[in-house]
Design a protein around this motif. Structure first.
Motif, PDB file in Angstrom:
ATOM      1  N   THR A  67      36.279  58.784  28.666  1.00  0.00           N
ATOM      2  CA  THR A  67      36.484  58.152  29.977  1.00  0.00           C
ATOM      3  C   THR A  67      35.174  57.645  30.535  1.00  0.00           C
ATOM      4  O   THR A  67      35.101  56.549  31.112  1.00  0.00           O
ATOM      5  CB  THR A  67      37.125  59.152  30.950  1.00  0.00           C
ATOM      6  OG1 THR A  67      38.397  59.558  30.442  1.00  0.00           O
ATOM      7  CG2 THR A  67      37.310  58.536  32.328  1.00  0.00           C
ATOM      8  N   LEU A  68      34.110  58.420  30.359  1.00  0.00           N
ATOM      9  CA  LEU A  68      32.786  57.989  30.818  1.00  0.00           C
ATOM     10  C   LEU A  68      32.348  56.718  30.112  1.00  0.00           C
ATOM     11  O   LEU A  68      31.875  55.770  30.755  1.00  0.00           O
ATOM     12  CB  LEU A  68      31.777  59.115  30.586  1.00  0.00           C
ATOM     13  CG  LEU A  68      30.311  58.783  30.862  1.00  0.00           C
ATOM     14  CD1 LEU A  68      30.102  58.393  32.326  1.00  0.00           C
ATOM     15  CD2 LEU A  68      29.417  59.963  30.483  1.00  0.00           C
ATOM     16  N   ALA A  69      32.502  56.678  28.791  1.00  0.00           N
ATOM     17  CA  ALA A  69      32.112  55.479  28.040  1.00  0.00           C
ATOM     18  C   ALA A  69      32.927  54.269  28.484  1.00  0.00           C
ATOM     19  O   ALA A  69      32.391  53.172  28.655  1.00  0.00           O
ATOM     20  CB  ALA A  69      32.294  55.729  26.544  1.00  0.00           C
ATOM     21  N   SER A  70      34.232  54.457  28.678  1.00  0.00           N
ATOM     22  CA  SER A  70      35.092  53.353  29.115  1.00  0.00           C
ATOM     23  C   SER A  70      34.733  52.898  30.517  1.00  0.00           C
ATOM     24  O   SER A  70      34.808  51.697  30.835  1.00  0.00           O
ATOM     25  CB  SER A  70      36.561  53.792  29.065  1.00  0.00           C
ATOM     26  OG  SER A  70      36.954  54.105  27.748  1.00  0.00           O
ATOM     27  N   LEU A  75      36.233  49.202  30.762  1.00  0.00           N
ATOM     28  CA  LEU A  75      37.480  48.980  30.034  1.00  0.00           C
ATOM     29  C   LEU A  75      38.379  50.175  30.328  1.00  0.00           C
ATOM     30  O   LEU A  75      38.474  51.114  29.539  1.00  0.00           O
ATOM     31  CB  LEU A  75      37.224  48.832  28.533  1.00  0.00           C
ATOM     32  CG  LEU A  75      36.466  47.587  28.090  1.00  0.00           C
ATOM     33  CD1 LEU A  75      36.210  47.614  26.593  1.00  0.00           C
ATOM     34  CD2 LEU A  75      37.238  46.316  28.462  1.00  0.00           C
ATOM     35  N   LEU A  76      39.022  50.147  31.492  1.00  0.00           N
ATOM     36  CA  LEU A  76      39.790  51.284  31.979  1.00  0.00           C
ATOM     37  C   LEU A  76      41.259  50.923  32.129  1.00  0.00           C
ATOM     38  O   LEU A  76      41.617  49.750  32.298  1.00  0.00           O
ATOM     39  CB  LEU A  76      39.237  51.752  33.325  1.00  0.00           C
ATOM     40  CG  LEU A  76      37.842  52.402  33.292  1.00  0.00           C
ATOM     41  CD1 LEU A  76      37.244  52.464  34.684  1.00  0.00           C
ATOM     42  CD2 LEU A  76      37.926  53.799  32.688  1.00  0.00           C
ATOM     43  N   GLU A  81      40.571  54.511  38.843  1.00  0.00           N
ATOM     44  CA  GLU A  81      39.845  54.003  40.010  1.00  0.00           C
ATOM     45  C   GLU A  81      38.502  54.715  40.130  1.00  0.00           C
ATOM     46  O   GLU A  81      38.442  55.947  40.162  1.00  0.00           O
ATOM     47  CB  GLU A  81      40.650  54.235  41.292  1.00  0.00           C
ATOM     48  CG  GLU A  81      39.932  53.744  42.549  1.00  0.00           C
ATOM     49  CD  GLU A  81      40.651  54.083  43.834  1.00  0.00           C
ATOM     50  OE1 GLU A  81      40.117  53.770  44.908  1.00  0.00           O
ATOM     51  OE2 GLU A  81      41.753  54.683  43.756  1.00  0.00           O
ATOM     52  N   VAL A  82      37.432  53.939  40.170  1.00  0.00           N
ATOM     53  CA  VAL A  82      36.107  54.492  40.422  1.00  0.00           C
ATOM     54  C   VAL A  82      35.994  54.742  41.921  1.00  0.00           C
ATOM     55  O   VAL A  82      36.071  53.809  42.721  1.00  0.00           O
ATOM     56  CB  VAL A  82      35.001  53.532  39.944  1.00  0.00           C
ATOM     57  CG1 VAL A  82      33.628  54.080  40.315  1.00  0.00           C
ATOM     58  CG2 VAL A  82      35.085  53.335  38.429  1.00  0.00           C
ATOM     59  N   VAL A  83      35.818  55.997  42.309  1.00  0.00           N
ATOM     60  CA  VAL A  83      35.836  56.354  43.728  1.00  0.00           C
ATOM     61  C   VAL A  83      34.443  56.637  44.284  1.00  0.00           C
ATOM     62  O   VAL A  83      34.295  56.878  45.488  1.00  0.00           O
ATOM     63  CB  VAL A  83      36.750  57.579  43.962  1.00  0.00           C
ATOM     64  CG1 VAL A  83      38.181  57.236  43.633  1.00  0.00           C
ATOM     65  CG2 VAL A  83      36.292  58.780  43.148  1.00  0.00           C
ATOM     66  N   GLY A  84      33.432  56.598  43.438  1.00  0.00           N
ATOM     67  CA  GLY A  84      32.090  56.818  43.938  1.00  0.00           C
ATOM     68  C   GLY A  84      31.055  56.703  42.845  1.00  0.00           C
ATOM     69  O   GLY A  84      31.366  56.774  41.657  1.00  0.00           O
ATOM     70  N   MET A 102      30.882  40.817  33.877  1.00  0.00           N
ATOM     71  CA  MET A 102      31.010  41.933  32.935  1.00  0.00           C
ATOM     72  C   MET A 102      31.348  41.425  31.538  1.00  0.00           C
ATOM     73  O   MET A 102      30.839  41.935  30.533  1.00  0.00           O
ATOM     74  CB  MET A 102      32.086  42.905  33.405  1.00  0.00           C
ATOM     75  CG  MET A 102      31.592  43.984  34.344  1.00  0.00           C
ATOM     76  SD  MET A 102      30.237  45.012  33.692  1.00  0.00           S
ATOM     77  CE  MET A 102      30.957  45.713  32.218  1.00  0.00           C
ATOM     78  N   ARG A 103      32.205  40.412  31.456  1.00  0.00           N
ATOM     79  CA  ARG A 103      32.551  39.833  30.148  1.00  0.00           C
ATOM     80  C   ARG A 103      31.322  39.222  29.484  1.00  0.00           C
ATOM     81  O   ARG A 103      31.199  39.229  28.260  1.00  0.00           O
ATOM     82  CB  ARG A 103      33.647  38.785  30.302  1.00  0.00           C
ATOM     83  CG  ARG A 103      35.030  39.366  30.536  1.00  0.00           C
ATOM     84  CD  ARG A 103      36.116  38.337  30.244  1.00  0.00           C
ATOM     85  NE  ARG A 103      35.979  37.155  31.071  1.00  0.00           N
ATOM     86  CZ  ARG A 103      36.591  36.978  32.249  1.00  0.00           C
ATOM     87  NH1 ARG A 103      37.387  37.935  32.716  1.00  0.00           N
ATOM     88  NH2 ARG A 103      36.430  35.875  32.937  1.00  0.00           N
TER      89      ARG A 103
END
Length: 351
Positions: A67-70, A75-76, A81-84, A102-103
């Protein structure tokens, strides 16, 4: 407040020199939506990947490594959702970039080697078509792009690369497919390679070959690598620095030699104790870590590892531990036992 979950207090790994790191993750938190509630998959994760180094991310399955790498490469899944927190790469905050920007970074400045070589390649297109597509930003003509593809396949050890370029993924073994995935990731000469358990689907012999290949190519190209794995022996062989994750948190980090010789967190100690290579006497039962990973829909108060820790004490129940030095300032662990002047003794922990 005792029940509040503080930030980690700074990056989990640090560059040995004054040069800023290539990648800096600071207090990254990420949730997944689910029918049972929000899953707090990453919480206040901080780490650094210095230029020209290999940083290993280790931990049990489900601890948040992939999950950290993604999240870093963005690529999630749709329910993520990134909350912080922030992710800085070459001075840019990746979380603030548009999808178009990002692309532009993916497949150019950063690339990813995915976990399963059986599904990472498009089964209905030739290797040539896929390797040429990766170079679509390059100004070279098709003949030059094909020459580069052949040269990279030769570099990763694919025999007769000019002819094999015309083959389809199913015509290669698993080990060969993983070599092709590595070739595709390195073809654009990225500054950062995210390797998400690239040896998981391979047997032990191929795993050694792939690790040696990655080490050689990284040294030749000078790129940085974030290597995700649950195999401690592989990490010890390949990596310069190690980040240990448990249930979505970083619990220990530092140079690989310090982590393996003097693990500071009880979880790291338990992981190393489970390594079959460390068993000195014959036994019918392999060592395990008792208990279960906590429910991340409702994150428990205090230390995240308390329910499985042999050295748990009262403070672990009520207070989230801070991040404290172990062997040196670069080797740090998130544990009350490492707090200077206030560390619980083993006698207290067992009382």
């Amino acid at each position: 407040m005792a029940n509040a979950r503080p930030t980690s207090g700074g990056p989990a790994t640090g560059s040995a020199g004054a040069e800023p790191p290539l990648l800096s993750v600071r207090n990254l938190s990420l949730d997944f939506g689910s029918p049972k509630g929000r899953v707090h998959a990453l919480r206040d994760v901080s780490l650094e990947v210095p230029k020209g180094r290999i940083v290993g991310i280790v931990g049990e399955s489900g601890c948040g490594k992939s999950t950290l790498a993604s999240a870093i490469i963005r690529l999630l899944a749709a329910n993520a959702e990134v909350v912080g927190g922030s992710v800085e790469f070459e001075g840019q905050d990746l979380m603030a970039l548009s999808e178009r920007k990002m692309r532009d970074l993916r497949g150019r400045r950063m690339s990813m080697i995915f976990q399963d070589p059986m599904t990472a390649l498009n089964p209905v297109r030739t290797i040539e078509a896929q390797m040429l597509d990766i170079q679509y930003r390059e100004p070279a003509d098709e003949q030059e792009k094909r020459r580069r593809a052949i040269a990279m396949l030769d570099t990763v050890g694919i025999p007769d690369p000019a002819n094999r370029l015309k083959a389809y993924p199913h015509q290669f073994s698993g080990g060969m497919r993983q070599r092709i995935c590595i070739a595709m990731a390195l073809l654009v000469e990225p500054a950062l390679v995210l390797a998400d358990e690239p040896t998981t689907a391979l047997d032990a012999t191929l795993e050694v070959q792939i690790v040696n290949l990655l080490k050689r190519l990284q040294a030749e190209m000078g790129c940085s690598v974030m290597f995700v794995s649950h195999h401690l022996g592989t990490v010890a062989e390949l990596c310069d620095d190690v980040v240990v994750m448990y249930a979505g948190e970083v619990v220990e980090s530092g140079p690989v030699r310090d982590i393996f010789r003097n693990p500071g967190h009880p979880y790291t100690q338990a992981l190393l104790a489970c390594d079959p290579g460390r068993i000195k006497q014959k036994t019918r039962e392999l060592p395990t870590i008792p208990g279960e990973v906590p429910n991340l829909v409702s994150v428990p108060h205090g230390c995240i590892f308390k329910s499985r820790c042999r050295e748990v004490h009262d403070r672990c129940e009520a207070e989230v531990p801070g991040v404290h030095p172990v062997s040196n300032e670069r080797h740090r662990a998130k544990c009350h036992l490492r707090e200077p002047g206030k560390a619980a003794t083993r006698a207290e922990a067992k009382a």
